[in-house]
Write an enzyme that holds these catalytic residues in place. Structure first.
Site, short mmCIF file in Angstrom:
data_model
loop_
_atom_site.label_atom_id
_atom_site.label_comp_id
_atom_site.label_asym_id
_atom_site.label_seq_id
_atom_site.Cartn_x
_atom_site.Cartn_y
_atom_site.Cartn_z
N LYS A 1 -21.06 -10.72 -20.91
CA LYS A 1 -20.66 -9.39 -20.42
C LYS A 1 -19.15 -9.36 -20.20
CE LYS A 1 -21.82 -5.90 -16.88
NZ LYS A 1 -22.59 -5.59 -15.65
N SER B 1 -25.41 -1.23 -15.78
CA SER B 1 -24.18 -1.29 -16.52
C SER B 1 -24.17 -2.33 -17.64
CB SER B 1 -23.03 -1.62 -15.56
OG SER B 1 -23.20 -2.90 -15.00
N SER C 1 -28.07 -3.47 -12.40
CA SER C 1 -27.38 -3.51 -13.69
C SER C 1 -27.84 -4.59 -14.65
CB SER C 1 -25.87 -3.67 -13.46
OG SER C 1 -25.30 -2.44 -13.10
#
Lengths: 497, 494
Positions: free
Chosen positions: A80, A155, A179
């Site tokens: 990420k 997210s 998330s």
């Protein structure tokens, strides 16, 4: 799609360790897949094939020299873009950090490297991890591999989409209000939020410090446990990191035995606002647990009703302070520095140009909530709610070993549907937020497809602080039983890209 | 308004906020070194530059030092407290928030006694808390040297994150005309406490101790406090005193004219002794304090705190009381030595073998005069307590008289070596050789036959001129008493 892409991370690790296939071949297969599907999915913000192959070859050499590496050595992982990486740009999905290459690795990054994982690239996310759809990325939305017109969650939407689209067998995420779990649920994969402090935040670009928790994504529970184990554990660079052994998550994922386990169904999650297909799959999953020998009871957690508003005071408050450092002085974007403007004006112009609307909304919310005269009514009150939520969990875990709920109230919604309605967007995290506020552990595992849209539904399994192994034990049991029923992984039902 | 007139009409109330940089090896929240004077931006890392993703880890030694400071200042030590974020934007603060402490300081409710003109004044301490320093801005161009109007500014982050202890007094009222001296005495005493604890080098000129001086005035007979100003940039003990005095005079003039004091930050100017207006605090800045989520609360173990307390060194006031007794000096002598920063020097000279009275005499007399002439601190003079002790020894043995001793000191200060080196090189030994002395006397008697005759005839008082002649001829090296004896003997009047 080559057979290598269908393999689990555990299988790939064994093949590479046994030199039946090289890490470089595995990496190349994934790079080819990325090249093939990225135009449709947009899961990655950065991929550098040369760096990837160099990492893979280095692992192959270490194995050839007879070095004993971890079970995931040579296995690719998508990272990420909120973790710092000293050989790759790190943007947090924001224009304000475009092109920034950190001089240091996050602890999670360096542990991935030490374990011999091959970092494929950096995945897309909602700007500064604020959002539930990845639509808030400054670099365009990521598309759900099940239906490219829909969101992959957020997210960590790039992370979930990359794994669901077979671009990577594993990926990392961070979970502040859901998330990891929500994107896992809506893309039909496994996502785990460890106990707060169980995985290091050092080098994770902060959204909300008291909530942010790095965790793994994978296509199955065992792989998630292997990745969890690879990067977790105490870190001297993070004061909030826990001084304790990492729970035996891999062992728990292998055991998958839940006979005699006490399971609580959270009464408050369900009813209005929940999609019927989601509730149907959830009820079936509860029945399945019972059939596997678990004892199921209903548990009430009345304070959970206040979790969402409390979260939307605490998280923005912390973010308003955490994001103050993006001021054009030392790194990142600088706007308006033409020699006539003051430092203050340059800061303001840069922040106006560099932050997207959702980030600005949360900075303003948080600034207001912390301001003198409002602090007690907002931030102070929210902290009290947080304590009540922890007490609800404590009371519940007195009665049961784990709690279960749907991970999200609905399946993946269409891109654009909630973009102009923040409140509707925030509801996507209704079931996941209490765990962030209390700091305990929770996993999302696939539990089927909703009848009305044929999209994946996630089952959330919540465990007490440092009870991460229970999430994996129950998740693996559910996975095993459901895959028997489905005749293979749920993801096999996804349409070809 | 003249100071005396100001004091007739108004009662000053003081408050002092002192920042002390701790002398820990590493910064407050990262492992960077803390040495002063390194090339700009060389002692920095992701944490103290606030790079995205970096996190603070509290320096345990800094926490211990703060607790020791609190204990030395008679404070209560919190059983549980937290760091807090103080949010405001400024380019020299990398995170745009400062990790500090807000409503939960480590130490509260203490005091420090200071002595001014023989009177003990108890300064109450409100709190002692721990925070991090900011970077150092230099504003280039413009008239003020401040950010507004500068052409550009440069920032050195070496100082960013150095542990900083803030010590805040309660309002100090009732000191009247002594207010400036009380402020200075407090800063002096505080500095000595820090030194005795070994927690900081407390160099005001390098900024490792900084005093912000709050002053307000209330009309005589009023019970209501006036509006206060906060004066910054006060970089020496002398400036503390001058800043208080200057601010009393300035505020008194405004109030006497029917004006109003603006609550503001003011800057002290070393050259003029005046303050100029800085940032107005009328619209209070909202720092949006909240507990620092990146750090765990501090809960000092009670037994550990007790052991720190038991292990505190002898504090300066206790030490002064002991030395006063040992040296047999008066309160005023002690205060004078304290104000001249001479106590350590006298003590070291005594330790090197000198009698206390002699050590004090030289440091507070000849050497103080020399330091004053040179505009330097006593301790900065290029002479050691060992040198001074040796000079007192030479005087006691009769090898030097006071006049010669002063020449020896002058030689040491001029870099001519040790006292013995100077005696040797300058030939300053008293003439003890009877033959040499006798020859000088014979010559003096021959050259001054009139005076010699007067003595011979019974006018013994005339011998003074002859002794003077001997001293002159020997260039001061003769033992005057012995010369007198010999002259009288030679003239047959003994």
């Amino acid at each position: 799609m080559t057979e290598l892409l269908r393999k689990t991370a555990a299988e790939l690790g064994e093949l590479i360790a046994g030199r039946e296939v090289s890490a470089a071949e595995v990496a190349q297969a994934h790079l080819d897949r990325i090249a093939e599907v990225e135009p449709k999915v947009n899961a990655f913000l950065h991929v550098n094939a040369e760096t990837v192959l160099a990492q893979a070859r280095a692992v192959d050499e270490r194995i050839a020299r007879g070095e004993r590496l971890g079970p995931l050595a040579g296995v690719p992982v998508a990272h990420k873009d909120v973790f710092t990486t000293k050989d790759m740009p790190t943007t947090a999905g924001s224009k304000i950090l475009e092109g920034w290459i950190p001089p240091y690795d996050a602890t999670v990054t360096s542990r991935l490297r030490e374990a011999g994982l091959v970092i494929l690239g950096k995945t897309n996310l909602d700007e500064f991890a604020m959002g539930s759809s990845t639509e808030n990325s400054a670099y365009g939305p990521t598309h759900n591999p099940w239906d490219l017109s829909r969101i992959p969650g957020g997210s960590s939407g790039g992370a979930s989409a990359a794994v669901a689209a077979y671009e990577a067998p594993l990926s990392t995420g961070t979970d502040t209000g859901g998330s990891i779990r929500q994107p896992a649920a809506v893309t039909g994969i496994v996502g785990m939020k460890p106990t707060y402090g169980g995985s290091s935040r050092y080098g994770v670009i902060a959204f909300a410090s008291s909530l942010d928790t790095p965790g793994p994504f994978a296509r199955n529970v065992l792989d998630a446990a292997l990745l969890h184990e690879a990067f977790s554990g105490h870190d001297v660079m993070d004061s909030t990191s826990i001084h304790a052994e990492v729970p035996a998550v891999v062992e728990a994922a292998r055991q998958a035995d839940i006979a005699g386990l006490r399971v609580g169904v959270v009464k408050e999650f369900g009813g209005e606002g929940y999609q019927p297909g989601v509730l149907a799959r959830f009820r079936e999953a509860v029945d399945l647990l019972e059939s596997l020998g678990a004892k199921v009871v209903e548990v009430s957690c009345p304070s959970f009703a206040y979790a969402l508003p409390a979260y939307y005071l605490i998280a923005p408050s912390e973010c308003s302070s955490n994001l103050a450092r993006f001021d054009a002085m030392r790194y990142g974007l600088r706007v308006g520095d033409d020699g006539t403007r003051s430092a203050e004006e340059v800061m303001a112009l840069t922040r106006a140009a560099g932050f997207g609307p959702e980030v600005k909304r949360r900075i303003m919310l948080g600034t207001y909530a912390l301001s003198s005269g409002y602090y007690d009514a907002y931030y102070g009150q929210a902290q009290k709610v947080r304590t009540l939520i922890s007490r609800d969990f404590d009371a519940a875990f007195h009665q049961v070993d784990v709690l279960v709920s749907p991970t999200t109230p609905t399946t993946a919604f269409p891109i654009g549907e909630r973009a102009d309605d923040p409140m509707a967007m925030y509801l996507a995290d209704l079931c996941t937020i209490p765990t962030n506020l209390a700091g305990n552990a929770a996993i999302s595992v696939p539990c089927g497809l909703a009848d009305e849209d044929g999209l994946p539904v996630g089952l959330q399994i919540m465990a007490p602080v440092l009870g991460d192994d229970r999430c994996y034990r129950v998740g693996a049991a559910v996975e095993r039983a459901l895959e028997d029923r489905w005749g293979g992984p749920l993801l096999a039902k996804a349409p070809a890209l | 308004m003249p100071y005396d007139e100001a004091l007739e009409r108004f009662d000053p109330v003081l408050g002092l906020e002192t920042h002390v940089e701790l002398g820990t090896a590493s910064k407050m929240f990262c492992g960077c070194p803390t040495e002063f004077g390194a090339a700009p931006n060389t002692q920095v890392c992701p944490v103290c530059l606030a790079l995205p993703g970096s996190l603070p880890v509290a320096n345990a030694e800094a926490i211990e030092s703060t607790i020791r400071i609190g204990l030395a200042l008679n404070c209560s030590i919190a059983e549980w407290c937290r760091f807090a974020r103080k949010n405001y934007f400024y380019p020299d603060m990398p995170k745009n928030y400062q990790i500090s402490q807000y409503d939960e300081p480590l130490c509260t409710d203490g005091y420090l006694d200071v002595v001014v003109d023989g009177r003990t004044v108890r300064i109450e301490i409100e709190r002692v808390h721990l925070e991090e320093d900011t970077g150092k801005s230099t504003h280039v161009g413009g008239a003020t040297g401040r950010i507004h109007g500068a052409d550009y500014s440069i920032v050195d982050y070496n100082r960013a994150g150095i542990p900083l202890v803030e010590i805040v007094t309660k309002p100090i009222a009732g000191t009247d005309a002594m207010a400036p001296e009380v402020a200075r005495a407090y800063a002096t005493e505080l500095r000595e406490v820090m030194r005795s604890l070994g927690v900081s080098d407390v160099r005001m000129e390098e900024g490792s101790m900084r005093c912000d001086v709050n002053v307000s005035l209330m009309p005589r007979g009023s019970a209501e406090w006036g509006t206060r100003t906060e004066t910054k940039n006060v970089n020496s003990l002398r400036s503390v005193e001058r800043a208080v005095r200057g601010e009393i005079e300035r505020q008194a003039a405004i109030l006497a004219d029917g004006g109003r004091i603006i609550q503001e930050t003011r800057h002290f100017h070393e050259d003029t002794g005046r303050t100029t207006s800085g940032r107005s605090k009328e619209e209070a800045q909202d720092y949006r304090y909240f507990p620092e989520p990146d750090l765990l609360p501090i809960a000092p173990d009670r037994d550990w705190v007790a052991s720190l307390k038991a292990a505190l060194p002898e504090l300066p006031s206790v030490r002064r009381a002991r030395l006063k007794q040992e040296w047999g000096v008066s309160d005023l002598d002690m205060e004078a030595m304290h104000n001249a920063d001479a106590i350590d020097l006298v003590e070291a000279t005594v330790a090197a073998g000198a009698p206390a009275a002699d050590a004090r005499k030289w440091w507070m007399g000849e050497l103080a005069r020399r330091a004053n002439e040179a505009g330097t601190a006593l301790a900065e003079l290029p002479i050691t307590p060992g040198d001074v002790a040796r000079v007192t020894e030479l005087v006691a043995s009769g090898a030097l008289n006071d006049k010669l001793a002063r020449q020896v000191l002058e030689g040491v200060l001029a870099g001519e070596g040790t006292p013995d080196d100077v005696v040797e090189k300058r030939g300053l030994q008293i003439v003890n050789d009877e033959g040499e002395l006798s020859a000088i006397i014979d010559k003096v008697l021959a050259d001054n036959s009139d005076a010699a005759d007067k003595v011979r005839s019974g006018k013994v008082a005339a011998v003074g001129a002859l002794v003077g002649g001997v001293m002159k001829a020997s260039r001061g090296k003769a033992d005057a008493a012995r010369a007198r004896e010999l002259i009288l003997e030679k003239l047959g009047v003994s």
